[in-house]
Design an enzyme around this catalytic site. Sequence first.
Site, short mmCIF file in Angstrom:
data_model
loop_
_atom_site.label_atom_id
_atom_site.label_comp_id
_atom_site.label_asym_id
_atom_site.label_seq_id
_atom_site.Cartn_x
_atom_site.Cartn_y
_atom_site.Cartn_z
N PRO A 2 42.20 41.84 18.15
CA PRO A 2 42.88 42.63 17.17
C PRO A 2 43.32 41.78 16.00
O PRO A 2 43.93 40.73 16.18
CB PRO A 2 44.11 43.16 17.92
CG PRO A 2 43.87 42.85 19.35
CD PRO A 2 43.00 41.68 19.37
N GLU A 3 42.99 42.25 14.83
CA GLU A 3 43.51 41.65 13.61
C GLU A 3 44.57 42.63 13.10
O GLU A 3 44.92 43.57 13.81
CB GLU A 3 42.37 41.43 12.61
CG GLU A 3 41.28 40.54 13.20
CD GLU A 3 40.13 40.24 12.24
OE1 GLU A 3 40.40 40.09 11.05
OE2 GLU A 3 38.99 40.17 12.68
N HIS A 91 43.69 43.99 35.09
CA HIS A 91 44.24 43.36 33.90
C HIS A 91 45.34 44.16 33.22
O HIS A 91 45.64 43.91 32.07
CB HIS A 91 43.14 43.03 32.88
CG HIS A 91 41.97 42.32 33.49
ND1 HIS A 91 42.08 41.12 34.14
CD2 HIS A 91 40.67 42.65 33.56
CE1 HIS A 91 40.89 40.75 34.59
NE2 HIS A 91 40.02 41.66 34.25
N ARG A 110 41.51 38.90 28.87
CA ARG A 110 41.39 37.45 28.69
C ARG A 110 42.74 36.73 28.74
O ARG A 110 42.78 35.51 28.75
CB ARG A 110 40.67 37.16 27.37
CG ARG A 110 39.21 37.58 27.43
CD ARG A 110 38.50 37.35 26.12
NE ARG A 110 38.28 35.94 25.85
CZ ARG A 110 37.71 35.49 24.75
NH1 ARG A 110 37.31 36.33 23.81
NH2 ARG A 110 37.54 34.21 24.59
N ARG A 152 43.45 22.28 -1.06
CA ARG A 152 42.69 22.57 0.16
C ARG A 152 41.21 22.33 -0.07
O ARG A 152 40.58 23.02 -0.87
CB ARG A 152 42.89 24.03 0.58
CG ARG A 152 44.31 24.36 0.92
CD ARG A 152 44.59 24.08 2.37
NE ARG A 152 46.03 24.05 2.62
CZ ARG A 152 46.55 23.85 3.81
NH1 ARG A 152 45.79 23.66 4.85
NH2 ARG A 152 47.85 23.81 3.95
#
Length: 271
Positions: A2-3, A91, A110, A152
């Site tokens: 999920p973002e 899970h 996971r 950067r």
Amino acid sequence: MPELPEVETTRRGIERSARGRRISEFRIYDHRLRWPIDRSLPQQLADQQIVEVDRRAKYLLLRLTDGTLILHLGMSGSLRLLPQETARISHDQFDLLLDSGDTLRFNDPRRFGSLHYTTEDPASHKLLRSLAPEPFDAAFNADYLYRITRRRSAAIKQVLMNGRLVTGVGNIYASEALFRARVNPRRAARKLSRAECVRIVRAVRAALQAAIRAGGTTLRDYVGTDGNPGYFRQKLYVYERDGKACRVCATLVRKITQGQRSTYFCPHCQH
DNA sequence: ATGGGCACCTGGCTGC
DNA sequence: TGCAGCCAGGTGCCCA
């Protein structure tokens, strides 16, 4: 997985049913997440009211009477709203039982997800305090992006995925946003022009916004609070479309690796 | 300060 | 059919 759009979809999915409700019980079935769930939580959470359901970056914040639950869905987590008793599946890590009879059930195969509880200001919590501004916040703008990219040397794709610089953008939407901005993902961040920064800020917002409207992107695991997938996958321009025709110019979409993650882009549209 | 690489985990798919 | 190998929506941490 999920973002930001998937987390926001989750937030919206539980907001109406959770806000104002009292937690009648907190049940842990498996405490093993990225960090073990605090075993004293059932005792601490019982009888507290959920005052607000917020989001910060990819974290869901359940503000309670006495503190805040900080929940992350990791790569494969989901939070479902169950109106009635539902058999558990593998899970399922925990349930938040509400006084309405609804259950919020967390499932994460996971186990990269996490759950923390703090009685302090969550913004100063270790996991949240160094996060960049929200993408829809006024503070995330072209000037900001231009300024932080100056020193950067990393590729812009990597910068977009660095939560201390830009928030809410993960592997899917980094590729999608750069496609929309017509910027090559390998460009060194410090070499971006101001005009490109303008386009990237707009593109990040547009990509996230469009995905939220579609209920997020489901590639594999992700489901919304109603158990249904998100429908943004069919609208992706480049992600997992390598070898297929660019939706804009029909050039074949390429896949490369950056920082051990897959990046997708159109070599024609993005320079 | 910045960047690169690893670690944490399970499951699904591919190819032999 | 079985199994090894690879890949997957994230991110904290350690080291150069």
